[in-house]
Motif scaffolding. Sequence first.
Motif, PDB file in Angstrom:
ATOM      1  N   THR A   1     -67.570  23.458  50.733  1.00 44.44           N
ATOM      2  CA  THR A   1     -66.488  23.818  49.809  1.00 44.44           C
ATOM      3  C   THR A   1     -67.009  24.672  48.670  1.00 44.44           C
ATOM      4  N   ASN A   2     -68.238  24.452  48.254  1.00 46.95           N
ATOM      5  CA  ASN A   2     -68.838  25.284  47.203  1.00 46.95           C
ATOM      6  C   ASN A   2     -70.360  25.166  47.272  1.00 46.95           C
ATOM      7  N   GLY A   3     -71.015  26.165  46.657  1.00 51.03           N
ATOM      8  CA  GLY A   3     -72.475  26.138  46.572  1.00 51.03           C
ATOM      9  C   GLY A   3     -73.141  26.297  47.929  1.00 51.03           C
ATOM     10  N   GLY A   4     -74.333  25.746  47.993  1.00 47.49           N
ATOM     11  CA  GLY A   4     -75.109  25.859  49.216  1.00 47.49           C
ATOM     12  C   GLY A   4     -76.487  26.428  48.935  1.00 47.49           C
ATOM     13  N   HIS A   5     -77.380  26.222  49.860  1.00 48.09           N
ATOM     14  CA  HIS A   5     -78.759  26.665  49.675  1.00 48.09           C
ATOM     15  C   HIS A   5     -79.309  27.190  50.995  1.00 48.09           C
ATOM     16  N   ILE A   6     -79.993  28.327  50.913  1.00 47.32           N
ATOM     17  CA  ILE A   6     -80.650  28.933  52.078  1.00 47.32           C
ATOM     18  C   ILE A   6     -82.113  29.152  51.742  1.00 47.32           C
ATOM     19  N   ALA A   7     -82.988  28.789  52.664  1.00 48.98           N
ATOM     20  CA  ALA A   7     -84.430  29.001  52.494  1.00 48.98           C
ATOM     21  C   ALA A   7     -84.932  29.902  53.611  1.00 48.98           C
ATOM     22  N   ILE A   8     -85.691  30.925  53.239  1.00 50.62           N
ATOM     23  CA  ILE A   8     -86.294  31.845  54.207  1.00 50.62           C
ATOM     24  C   ILE A   8     -87.804  31.696  54.091  1.00 50.62           C
ATOM     25  N   GLU A   9     -88.447  31.284  55.175  1.00 56.90           N
ATOM     26  CA  GLU A   9     -89.884  31.027  55.171  1.00 56.90           C
ATOM     27  C   GLU A   9     -90.559  31.815  56.293  1.00 56.90           C
ATOM     28  N   SER A  10     -91.825  32.134  56.096  1.00 51.76           N
ATOM     29  CA  SER A  10     -92.624  32.777  57.148  1.00 51.76           C
ATOM     30  C   SER A  10     -94.046  32.273  57.051  1.00 51.76           C
ATOM     31  N   CYS A  11     -94.680  32.080  58.197  1.00 50.80           N
ATOM     32  CA  CYS A  11     -96.061  31.609  58.217  1.00 50.80           C
ATOM     33  C   CYS A  11     -96.717  32.007  59.524  1.00 50.80           C
ATOM     34  N   ASP A  12     -98.037  31.965  59.522  1.00 53.32           N
ATOM     35  CA  ASP A  12     -98.833  32.280  60.708  1.00 53.32           C
ATOM     36  C   ASP A  12     -99.333  31.007  61.364  1.00 53.32           C
ATOM     37  N   THR A  13     -99.389  31.012  62.698  1.00 52.04           N
ATOM     38  CA  THR A  13    -100.056  29.975  63.482  1.00 52.04           C
ATOM     39  C   THR A  13    -101.107  30.683  64.334  1.00 52.04           C
ATOM     40  N   PRO A  14    -101.971  29.935  65.012  1.00 46.60           N
ATOM     41  CA  PRO A  14    -103.015  30.607  65.795  1.00 46.60           C
ATOM     42  C   PRO A  14    -102.485  31.593  66.833  1.00 46.60           C
ATOM     43  N   PHE A  15    -101.299  31.357  67.388  1.00 50.93           N
ATOM     44  CA  PHE A  15    -100.826  32.186  68.489  1.00 50.93           C
ATOM     45  C   PHE A  15     -99.562  32.975  68.176  1.00 50.93           C
ATOM     46  N   MET A  16     -98.888  32.671  67.093  1.00 53.49           N
ATOM     47  CA  MET A  16     -97.649  33.373  66.789  1.00 53.49           C
ATOM     48  C   MET A  16     -97.323  33.300  65.309  1.00 53.49           C
ATOM     49  N   THR A  17     -96.392  34.172  64.905  1.00 48.99           N
ATOM     50  CA  THR A  17     -95.852  34.156  63.551  1.00 48.99           C
ATOM     51  C   THR A  17     -94.466  33.538  63.606  1.00 48.99           C
ATOM     52  N   LEU A  18     -94.177  32.653  62.645  1.00 45.85           N
ATOM     53  CA  LEU A  18     -92.909  31.947  62.615  1.00 45.85           C
ATOM     54  C   LEU A  18     -92.101  32.357  61.395  1.00 45.85           C
ATOM     55  N   ILE A  19     -90.817  32.556  61.604  1.00 48.42           N
ATOM     56  CA  ILE A  19     -89.867  32.793  60.514  1.00 48.42           C
ATOM     57  C   ILE A  19     -88.808  31.704  60.607  1.00 48.42           C
ATOM     58  N   ARG A  20     -88.608  30.974  59.522  1.00 46.04           N
ATOM     59  CA  ARG A  20     -87.610  29.905  59.516  1.00 46.04           C
ATOM     60  C   ARG A  20     -86.521  30.217  58.504  1.00 46.04           C
ATOM     61  N   VAL A  21     -85.290  30.040  58.953  1.00 43.14           N
ATOM     62  CA  VAL A  21     -84.124  30.191  58.079  1.00 43.14           C
ATOM     63  C   VAL A  21     -83.412  28.839  58.052  1.00 43.14           C
TER      64      VAL A  21
END
Length: 423
Positions: free
Chosen positions: A331-351
């Motif tokens: 109904t109002n407000g809200g929160h979004i987090a955008i993250e990125s990090c490296d692992t040994p075999f891949m790069t991850l992006i989390r929303v």
Amino acid sequence: MGYLVFCQTLSAVILILLVATLVIKEHENRKISFFVPSVILALLSTALSIYDHAILAAALQKGTDIEVAEAEPVLSLLAHLLEAFSLSFFCLFLKAALFKRARRAGSFLTSISFVCVPLTLVSGFLPVREYGYPAVLLFQTVLIILLVIFSRAEKNVRAWFITAGGMYAVCCMVCISAPELPLDTIGIMLMYLTVFIGYEVQLKNDMLHRELELSQAKTALLMRQISPHFIFNSLQVIISLCDSDPGKVKPALTHFSGYLRGNLESITTNELIPFTKELAHTKEYLALEQYGEGKDFAVDYDLQATDFMLPPLVLQPVVENAVQYGIGTRTNGGHIAIESCDTPFMTLIRVKDDGTGKSSITEQQKSRQSVGMNNVRARLKAMCGGDLIFESSKSGTTVTITIPKSEKITSLTADELSPESKH
């Protein structure tokens, strides 16, 4: 003569393996249906030649020429007759495999090759048959080379096939100059083996080319499907501001023009782009969304990895999904987090979003969401072998974008896609 029998036996074994490979791998290929008989006939010719030499060796050991005089000419005639038939069927294979144009020339040369078969039979009754056999076979080889030249196939294909024919032609010329060295059966084995390797390489290249074209066409289609969606949403935000808050129209148009300036290149390209560029597009989108009525959500960034490449319009649609179907259900407000990090075999992006998720959206919204995310997933898999992973709970939804690491990831384009990365 022992080493010649050994070489002929070795050639027979290789021909058997070649036939088995062709039957197993290419049994549905109609073009190969002419190549298999030619190899089988060459195999029978080699077997008769080996038997001919065995009879000759046995007769010489017994010190008599009677068996040689009776058996050797007949076996030699049959062996060379089968070899001539083999070359004629090989001409049929070349006509089917290489000729897309100039079919009349291919048919004419193939017909002449079959006419040479009776000439082989005639040569068996001549006093100089040891010269006549290789001469007829050499003429058929010249026809094979001419077939390849007139086929108008690609240069590398023609060069490969001409090299194969040249090997056999050299063996035939050796047989003419030195009849005691019957190298024709060994030469035909070398020719067919070379042709087989070249044809397999060409089939693989054609398959990769078709897969690449299919992937590029699919990627272009997905980009066309998704581009109007972005523009429509952004214009809707600006239109709504004209009525609700005209003072914000100019800043919103500034963000929109910045978004288009950087994003139009992404819409029309199949190349990977830097993450920082995609992030800038996403921020422009978020700025436009926050102009909307009731859009007072917060955005946090935790970017531990930024130096990597990814397909265009991957992060932005995922963030849009979080805005529309995640916090958009609040109904109002809200929160979004955008993250990125490296692992040994891949790069991850989390929303991440703290919305109520799928439980609060309609079936039509779910369908639209599914189409948009499937487009993103398809382009991820096609362009870099990545994937899209959803995790939903009562407290919100987390979407993880996986980008496999590679030494060539910073320079990979759609023209360099590997088969393993195709969808």
